[in-house]
Design an enzyme around this catalytic site. Structure first.
Site: not given
Length: 440
Positions: A100, A103
């Site tokens: 993501h 992330d």
């Protein structure tokens, strides 16, 4: 700096080895049905569970003490996290990873901060990919963690939230394209409702469809050749999500004319939550023409939530791989480990144990599925079951050669009196077990 210096590169040592940090069944160069295991499986490690999750749950704080999760400069910690991730990927020998946007980069305090931080980290990830040879299977945007997304992203009642989400997806899709990603995933974690009392279902579905149409348009505008994938899930964190399961997603895509643009990324644990088997969801995706990729994990059928455990059932995965292999295998997709170690598994070695064991399970299951494909016993019995539909009468029905009335007249004239044939389920189950356990 090495984060896993005491852990050697994981190698194939064969089933007789008792080394817990070795592959016992996954020989990446072994050829099965004309491809190597590495080419079949296309294994990816996810960023979020492996390097972002601090080991917390709803009853307790983070249990892990990862060096890259300690307080400090956010961008420097993000670079350390990337260094740890690529060291892990390299030692594990996995060819792909997934992430993501948030992330890999700190979100910051504004949308401008987000864009700047993400751009810097995309540059850094590109360097790490170049140095390691590890590739991006897919990227995505986190549109569910921040409180602004409490009422959804694309389905939010506030158009400014929609705009923020669109900005994240625009940047994440651009980054995925730049990094050579082979897919882009859209998981609508909060695209659903908690109560119908304050929900306009039609409006929210229309908003979601408009958002997806904008993503499709942007994909083509930038020349991204990968697949767009929706990841079905029935609930959690919302009470009900609009991407409930494969069939629901397909119906939604058809309703809004997106069925030729978007496919599905199927997670095993999400199938469990939807009341389906993993096998069912994969078979259904192929039947509907929307199969894309897989998130490999498992859930606990005694729990009503997403446990994201590592897959450990050769039996379950054999049937999943049987569907994948008999339909030609992956194209842009692969097996992404959307799985995490347990909260009590605090040692760095535990990250390796979880992935090594799961990769061995994938290899075993794929080889067992290949036996089913090669011996053709299941498909032969399936073809036999439907053989009459390939005769002239069956073909005439399906080609429109009868109306309802003319077919009824024909049946009456011929005095049809069909007899029930055995489904032979027990025999079929025996064939599967014989393949799995090497009995034949």
């Amino acid at each position: 700096m090495s984060y896993f210096e005491h852990i050697p590169a994981i190698r194939y040592e064969g089933p007789q080895s008792d080394n817990p940090l070795a592959y016992h069944h996954y020989d990446p160069d072994k050829r099965v049905l004309g491809k190597t295991l590495a080419e079949h499986l296309r294994i990816a490690v996810c960023y979020w569970h492996t390097f972002v999750w601090p080991g917390h749950d709803i009853f307790g704080q983070g249990a892990f003490q990862r060096p890259w999760q300690q307080p400090g400069d956010a961008l420097e910690r993000a670079r350390q996290k990337a260094d740890a991730a690529f060291e892990f990927f390299t030692k594990l020998g996995t060819p792909f990873y997934t992430f993501h946007d948030t992330d890999v980069a700190p979100e910051g305090d504004s949308l401008r901060d987000y864009a700047a931080n993400f751009a810097r980290m995309v540059d850094y990830l590109g360097e790490r990919q170049q140095a390691s040879g590890v590739r991006l299977l897919w990227g995505t945007a986190n549109l569910f963690s921040h409180p602004r997304f409490a009422a959804g992203a694309a389905t939010n009642p506030n158009p400014d939230v929609f705009a923020w989400a669109a900005t994240q997806v625009c940047h994440a899709l651009d980054a995925t394209h730049r990094l050579g990603g082979e897919n882009y995933v859209l998981w609508g974690g909060r695209e659903g409702y908690e109560t119908l009392l304050n929900t306009d279902l039609k409006r929210e579905r229309d908003q979601f469809a408009r958002f997806l149409s904008m993503v499709v348009e942007h994909k083509h505008r930038i020349g991204f050749k990968g697949a767009l994938l929706i990841e079905p899930k029935p609930q959690e964190p919302t009470k009900h999500q609009y991407d409930y399961d494969v069939a629901t997603v397909h119906g939604f895509l058809v309703q809004y004319g997106l069925q030729n643009e978007i496919r599905v990324n199927i997670e095993a644990n999400h199938a469990t939550l939807a009341g389906h088997s993993f096998h069912h969801e994969i078979a259904n995706a192929f039947a509907l023409g929307v199969f894309g990729s897989v998130d490999a994990n498992r859930g606990d059928p005694q729990n009503g939530w997403d446990t994201d455990q590592f897959p450990n059932s050769v039996e379950e995965l054999t049937l999943a791989f049987y569907e994948i292999l008999r339909h030609g295998g992956f194209t842009t997709g692969g097996m992404n480990f959307d799985a995490k170690v347990r909260r009590q598994s605090i040692d760095p070695e535990d990250l390796f144990y979880g992935h090594v064991g799961a990769i061995d399970v994938l290899a075993l299951a794929l080889e067992r599925a290949a036996v089913l494909v090669e011996n053709d016993r299941l498909d032969a019995l399936r073809r036999q079951r439907y053989a009459q539909w390939d005769d002239a009468f069956g073909r005439k029905i399906l080609s429109g050669g009868y109306t309802l009335e003319s077919l009824a007249a024909d049946a009456l004239a011929r005095g049809v009196n069909p007899r029930h044939a055995s489904g032979a389920q027990e025999r079929l189950e025996n064939i599967v077990n014989q393949a799995i356990y090497g009995l034949r």
